[in-house]
Write an enzyme that holds these catalytic residues in place. Structure first.
Site, mmCIF file in Angstrom:
data_model
loop_
_atom_site.group_PDB
_atom_site.id
_atom_site.type_symbol
_atom_site.label_atom_id
_atom_site.label_comp_id
_atom_site.label_asym_id
_atom_site.label_seq_id
_atom_site.Cartn_x
_atom_site.Cartn_y
_atom_site.Cartn_z
ATOM 1 N N HIS A 1 -18.587 9.324 10.788
ATOM 2 C CA HIS A 1 -18.636 9.968 9.474
ATOM 3 C C HIS A 1 -20.075 10.154 8.995
ATOM 4 C CE1 HIS A 1 -19.726 6.244 7.392
ATOM 5 N NE2 HIS A 1 -18.725 5.618 8.009
ATOM 6 N N CYS B 1 -18.360 1.349 11.642
ATOM 7 C CA CYS B 1 -18.240 2.788 11.828
ATOM 8 C C CYS B 1 -19.495 3.354 12.493
ATOM 9 C CB CYS B 1 -18.024 3.488 10.486
ATOM 10 S SG CYS B 1 -16.350 3.291 9.830
#
Length: 423
Positions: free
Chosen positions: A328, A346
């Protein structure tokens, strides 16, 4: 002398019957140039010489009873029996040594129509034929439902196929029957296998990734088949998948870089940041599960609190695990991209790169992580880690290719909750 001649004729006719019994035209063609050979001409009607336990044409029979075929004449014998249902499933059977009796050796399916074709020969070696259609009664029992995934559509080359069962299947014999009825075909053809995740879920993948621009069809042939006492196969909705270009990504947690490839050629390299100490990103191959152009990420949803708490609106998020790993946009950590690992697991990158990645992937695209200090992504339970099992280990989970134990497949990690994201 006549007796010896008849034996010779029988040997000749039996040899032809093995090859040509399914087609009347084939039987006739065997006689070309025979000059009066008994095989000349079309097969005679053998209805008066053959008894079938199913009864007369169109009868409705109990599927729990075997199908029996008997030659009733003194000199006639059964050469071949073919019984096939409307799903194209052939019924296995055994012929007695004297050719007088044939009996099915596998259960009949319930609630389907069968066509039985019986080839015979008489004492002179002449060929006969009887064809009979009958219906089996529906099963008044529980039905084994099968739900295939994903939905029909276009996916990345790493997309596994799933089959969720409505009832738990334990024994190796039952698993073999069920697995054998779940049909996967691909064009072009590739080697592949089912793997039992547990008693109610199977995954299918090829040895390597699916070829680019391939077509995969998935269907069940279990409808009406007896799985065990009180449980019969039900109808299932088939699915048809396609793959696009071979798109894949390689993320190096130590090198802090992601290489993006299309059809074997690296087309983009992006600086990244992955999980810091205590929150290391998992190694191994993961598969894109979904994409969200905007998602709210809260640390409390994944059990992170104290000084590590966060509550962020995140753009261009491509999901890799159910426990919250995403690729992301992370503009708040731009100073770490390509420099150090600073996330909670992440893969962060610039907004521009995250949008580009988001727009160039789809569900099923494989993303491989290397050189992280984290654990390896489990094969099951937290997304699609199917590719993290070697091909040899994968096939060990097949009841057809190797056989399975009565317990769940070894190494399965089930029960992971579909948690909120972690940044």
């Amino acid at each position: 002398m006549n007796h010896s001649s008849n034996r010779t004729k029988r040997r000749i006719s039996a040899g032809c019957a093995l090859t040509l019994a399914p087609l009347a035209v084939g039987l006739a063609s065997c006689s070309v140039g025979s000059g009066g050979n008994p095989l000349a001409g079309a097969p005679y009607d053998a209805s008066n010489q053959i008894s079938v336990s199913a009864g007369e044409e169109g009868a409705v029979v109990d599927p729990s009873r075997p199908l029996k075929v008997t030659a009733t004449g003194d000199e006639g014998r059964i050469a071949d029996v073919t019984a096939v249902d409307t799903a194209g499933r052939f019924l296995s059977g055994k012929l007695s040594e004297d050719g007088k009796r044939w009996q099915s050796t596998t259960p009949l399916a319930a609630g389907v129509r069968y066509t039985v074709r019986i080839s015979t020969e008489n004492g002179s070696g002449e060929q006969g034929r009887r064809t009979l259609n009958f219906q089996t009664k529906p099963a008044h029992a529980k039905r084994l439902g099968v739900t295939f995934g994903p939905d029909s559509g276009t996916y990345g080359v790493g997309q596994p196929i799933t089959a969720e069962l409505s009832h738990k299947i334990k024994g190796a014999k039952q698993r073999k029957l069920v697995e054998g009825g779940l049909i996967v075909k691909s064009s072009p053809h590739v080697e592949g296998s089912w793997h039992w995740v547990d008693g109610k879920e199977l995954h299918y993948r090829p040895k390597e990734y699916w070829p680019a621009h391939s077509t995969i069809s998935v269907r069940s042939r279990l409808n009406g088949l007896k799985v065990r006492d009180g449980l019969y196969g039900d109808k299932a909705e088939p699915v048809k998948l396609k793959t696009g270009d071979r798109v894949e990504a390689l993320a190096d947690a130590s090198g802090l870089s992601m290489k993006f490839s299309k059809n074997g050629k690296v087309i983009k390299e992006m600086p990244i940041t992955t999980g810091k100490a205590g929150f290391e990103t998992r190694n191994g191959t993961k598969v894109i599960l979904g994409r969200e152009s905007f998602v709210r990420m809260r640390s409390g949803s994944v059990g992170i609190g104290g000084g590590e708490s966060y509550d962020l609106g995140v753009h261009w998020a491509s999901r890799l695990t159910w426990s919250g790993e995403y690729v992301h946009a992370a503009p708040w950590s731009s100073g770490s991209h390509g420099v150090s690992n600073s996330s909670h697991g992440c893969t962060g990158m610039s907004t521009e790169n995250a949008q580009w990645f988001f727009e160039h992937v789809r569900n099923g695209v494989p993303v491989k992580y290397v050189n992280s200090d984290g654990d390896t992504m489990p094969a099951f339970g937290n997304g699609f880690g199917d590719w993290n099992l070697s091909w040899a280990k994968w096939k060990e989970g097949s009841a057809v290719q190797r056989g399975t134990q009565d317990q769940d497949a070894a190494g399965s990690a089930t029960g992971v909750s579909r948690l909120r994201p972690q940044v």
